[in-house]
Design an enzyme around this catalytic site. Structure first.
Site, PDB file in Angstrom:
ATOM      1  N   ASP A 166      90.399 -50.425 -44.202  1.00 17.75           N
ATOM      2  CA  ASP A 166      91.059 -49.048 -44.603  1.00 17.75           C
ATOM      3  C   ASP A 166      92.523 -48.305 -44.790  1.00 17.75           C
ATOM      4  O   ASP A 166      92.222 -46.887 -45.320  1.00 17.75           O
ATOM      5  CB  ASP A 166      90.011 -47.368 -44.097  1.00 17.75           C
ATOM      6  CG  ASP A 166      90.219 -47.805 -42.736  1.00 17.75           C
ATOM      7  OD1 ASP A 166      91.001 -48.710 -42.008  1.00 17.75           O
ATOM      8  OD2 ASP A 166      89.527 -46.684 -41.783  1.00 17.75           O
ATOM      9  N   ASP A 219      93.593 -46.349 -38.291  1.00 16.85           N
ATOM     10  CA  ASP A 219      94.461 -44.787 -38.681  1.00 16.85           C
ATOM     11  C   ASP A 219      94.213 -44.009 -37.449  1.00 16.85           C
ATOM     12  O   ASP A 219      95.604 -43.544 -37.733  1.00 16.85           O
ATOM     13  CB  ASP A 219      94.088 -44.082 -39.383  1.00 16.85           C
ATOM     14  CG  ASP A 219      92.583 -43.976 -39.668  1.00 16.85           C
ATOM     15  OD1 ASP A 219      91.596 -44.505 -38.680  1.00 16.85           O
ATOM     16  OD2 ASP A 219      92.282 -42.504 -39.637  1.00 16.85           O
ATOM     17  N   ASP A 260      87.675 -52.611 -40.704  1.00 12.31           N
ATOM     18  CA  ASP A 260      87.679 -52.022 -41.625  1.00 12.31           C
ATOM     19  C   ASP A 260      88.201 -51.887 -42.978  1.00 12.31           C
ATOM     20  O   ASP A 260      87.554 -52.101 -44.383  1.00 12.31           O
ATOM     21  CB  ASP A 260      87.635 -49.959 -41.710  1.00 12.31           C
ATOM     22  CG  ASP A 260      87.057 -49.511 -40.145  1.00 12.31           C
ATOM     23  OD1 ASP A 260      85.578 -49.920 -40.224  1.00 12.31           O
ATOM     24  OD2 ASP A 260      86.751 -48.672 -39.845  1.00 12.31           O
ATOM     25  N   THR A 266      91.722 -53.748 -37.527  1.00  6.99           N
ATOM     26  CA  THR A 266      90.919 -53.051 -37.927  1.00  6.99           C
ATOM     27  C   THR A 266      90.049 -53.761 -38.525  1.00  6.99           C
ATOM     28  O   THR A 266      90.359 -53.993 -39.950  1.00  6.99           O
ATOM     29  CB  THR A 266      91.288 -51.020 -38.485  1.00  6.99           C
ATOM     30  OG1 THR A 266      89.345 -50.747 -38.830  1.00  6.99           O
ATOM     31  CG2 THR A 266      91.651 -51.395 -39.365  1.00  6.99           C
ATOM     32  N   ARG A 317      83.277 -47.211 -40.720  1.00  7.77           N
ATOM     33  CA  ARG A 317      84.357 -44.903 -41.002  1.00  7.77           C
ATOM     34  C   ARG A 317      83.876 -44.348 -42.404  1.00  7.77           C
ATOM     35  O   ARG A 317      83.006 -44.348 -42.880  1.00  7.77           O
ATOM     36  CB  ARG A 317      85.828 -45.600 -40.602  1.00  7.77           C
ATOM     37  CG  ARG A 317      85.980 -46.241 -39.392  1.00  7.77           C
ATOM     38  CD  ARG A 317      85.689 -44.444 -38.513  1.00  7.77           C
ATOM     39  NE  ARG A 317      86.333 -45.447 -36.917  1.00  7.77           N
ATOM     40  CZ  ARG A 317      87.088 -44.277 -36.111  1.00  7.77           C
ATOM     41  NH1 ARG A 317      87.387 -42.946 -36.658  1.00  7.77           N
ATOM     42  NH2 ARG A 317      87.282 -45.182 -34.572  1.00  7.77           N
ATOM     43  N   GLY A 365      88.754 -49.501 -31.911  1.00  9.48           N
ATOM     44  CA  GLY A 365      87.702 -50.447 -32.092  1.00  9.48           C
ATOM     45  C   GLY A 365      88.003 -52.204 -32.524  1.00  9.48           C
ATOM     46  O   GLY A 365      89.675 -51.740 -32.898  1.00  9.48           O
ATOM     47  N   ARG A 424      89.268 -45.763 -26.425  1.00 12.06           N
ATOM     48  CA  ARG A 424      89.109 -44.504 -26.673  1.00 12.06           C
ATOM     49  C   ARG A 424      89.907 -43.679 -26.123  1.00 12.06           C
ATOM     50  O   ARG A 424      89.371 -43.340 -24.831  1.00 12.06           O
ATOM     51  CB  ARG A 424      88.635 -43.965 -27.889  1.00 12.06           C
ATOM     52  CG  ARG A 424      88.040 -45.608 -28.660  1.00 12.06           C
ATOM     53  CD  ARG A 424      86.689 -44.686 -30.069  1.00 12.06           C
ATOM     54  NE  ARG A 424      85.855 -45.691 -30.901  1.00 12.06           N
ATOM     55  CZ  ARG A 424      86.612 -46.575 -31.660  1.00 12.06           C
ATOM     56  NH1 ARG A 424      87.324 -45.742 -32.442  1.00 12.06           N
ATOM     57  NH2 ARG A 424      85.687 -47.613 -32.180  1.00 12.06           N
TER      58      ARG A 424
END
Ligand code: ATP
Length: 324
Positions: free
Chosen positions: A131, A104, A129, A127, A173, A12, A73
């Site tokens: 995360d 990730d 996120d 990212t 996510r 992303g 992707r």
């Protein structure tokens, strides 16, 4: 010895990726290296979409969202056959090391590639996120958090004008960082995140109890994967339990990724890009550049991928206390 590095953005897109590409390019050139941009992430690595970058190629991009070298992707890279094709590009282009900017999934692919073909890979966390384990922040998170907060502020204006419960679906996510922190920043009533389940209880606590009566608006943030069916499913739960309230669902979607990166993200991306090049020059391989307590750190890719970063308990508590 490393003479040529390849840089790509993958997964992303996140605001600040351009600032990272700029930093890698200029830091590489400053170290006397050739820098080759690989377009469309691992797809471009397989297809040989490679261009040597000069300092001018990255001028005027620090303030731009998205990624000028595109992202994609790429399912083919999941397969050994796809990675073999990618390696053929590496050989043909004489690329000695890779800097991959992404999340990730990007690091998982990069690590597999590094192990199979003995190519040094450095990861830069890009990212929204946030995360990834081993770094306090990822590039794009700060900008996205501000964008979401701005959207909540706008929704609040209309929410206070009606007896409605507004549900806002937020990306992330498997992680609830964006949702929880946007809920705190936006003064929301509930945050529903994967790390803390029990949706019905949370909703009942904030909407069903007398608590709501003292309020003139309710905004519930729902992390996209916290509940099967997302914010729409939570809306149904509320309407079933409390037919007196009507609900409105807003899915923020790709709005959350767009826009000019914040100053924080630009600086983070610049520091991480320079550090990634330095790491390669120092002989490092298969590490992610992270930031901890405002210091740049190097974290093994395996840890960044496999260890789970948890939300801060005090943030969760603050959310509960402040939504009363
Ligand atoms: P974000 O979470 O922000 O979307 P990401 O890097 O996690 O970023 P993914 O789509 O999961 O995004 O991964 C990006 C790309 O990395 C994939 O399209 C694929 O090419 C590669 N990749 C992901 N997982 C693997 C894997 N297990 N093996 C090989 N390559 C992978």
């Amino acid at each position: 010895m490393i003479k040529t590095i390849g840089v790509l953005t993958s997964g992303g897109d996140a605001p600040g990726m351009n600032a990272a590409v700029r930093a890698v390019t200029r830091a590489g050139i400053a170290q006397g290296l050739e820098v080759k941009a690989i377009y469309r992430g691992y797809k471009g690595l397989i297809d040989g979409e490679v261009k040597t970058f000069t300092s001018q190629d990255v001028s005027g991009i620090i303030q731009r969202g998205g990624t000028i070298i595109k992202s994609a992707r790429c399912m083919e890279f999941h397969e050994p056959e796809g990675r073999k094709k990618a390696y053929e590009t590496i050989q043909r282009e004489h690329i000695d090391a890779l800097i991959v900017i992404g999340g990730d999934g990007t690091f998982t692919g990069g690590r597999a590639f590094a192990q199979e073909f003995d190519v040094p890979v450095i990861g830069i966390p890009g990212t929204i996120d946030n995360d990834l384990w081993g770094t306090d922040a990822t590039i794009g998170y700060d900008t996205s958090l501000s964008t979401i907060t701005e959207c909540i502020d706008k929704l609040r204006d209309t929410a206070t004008s009606h007896e409605r419960v507004f549900l806002v679906e937020v990306m992330g996510r498997d992680a609830g960082f964006l949702t929880l922190n946007a809920a705190i920043a936006g003064g929301c009533e509930v945050a529903i995140i994967p790390e803390r389940a029990a949706v019905e209880e949370k909703v009942e606590e904030a909407i069903g109890s007398g608590r709501r009566k003292s309020k003139n608006s309710s905004i519930v943030l729902v992390q996209e994967h916290a509940v099967e069916g997302g914010a729409a499913a939570v809306a149904k739960i509320i309407e079933k339990a409390h037919p007196e309230y009507s609900t409105r669902v807003t899915v923020l979607g790709h709005l959350q990724r767009g826009g000019s990166p914040s100053a924080y993200d630009r600086i983070l991306a610049s520091r991480m890009g320079v550090a990634a090049v330095q790491a390669l020059v120092d002989g490092q391989r298969n590490v992610m550049v992270g930031i901890q307590n405002d210091d740049i750190v190097l974290v093994p890719l395996s840890k960044a991928i496999h260890q789970k970063k948890d939300i801060k308990e005090d943030s969760w508590q603050a959310m509960s206390v402040l939504s009363i």
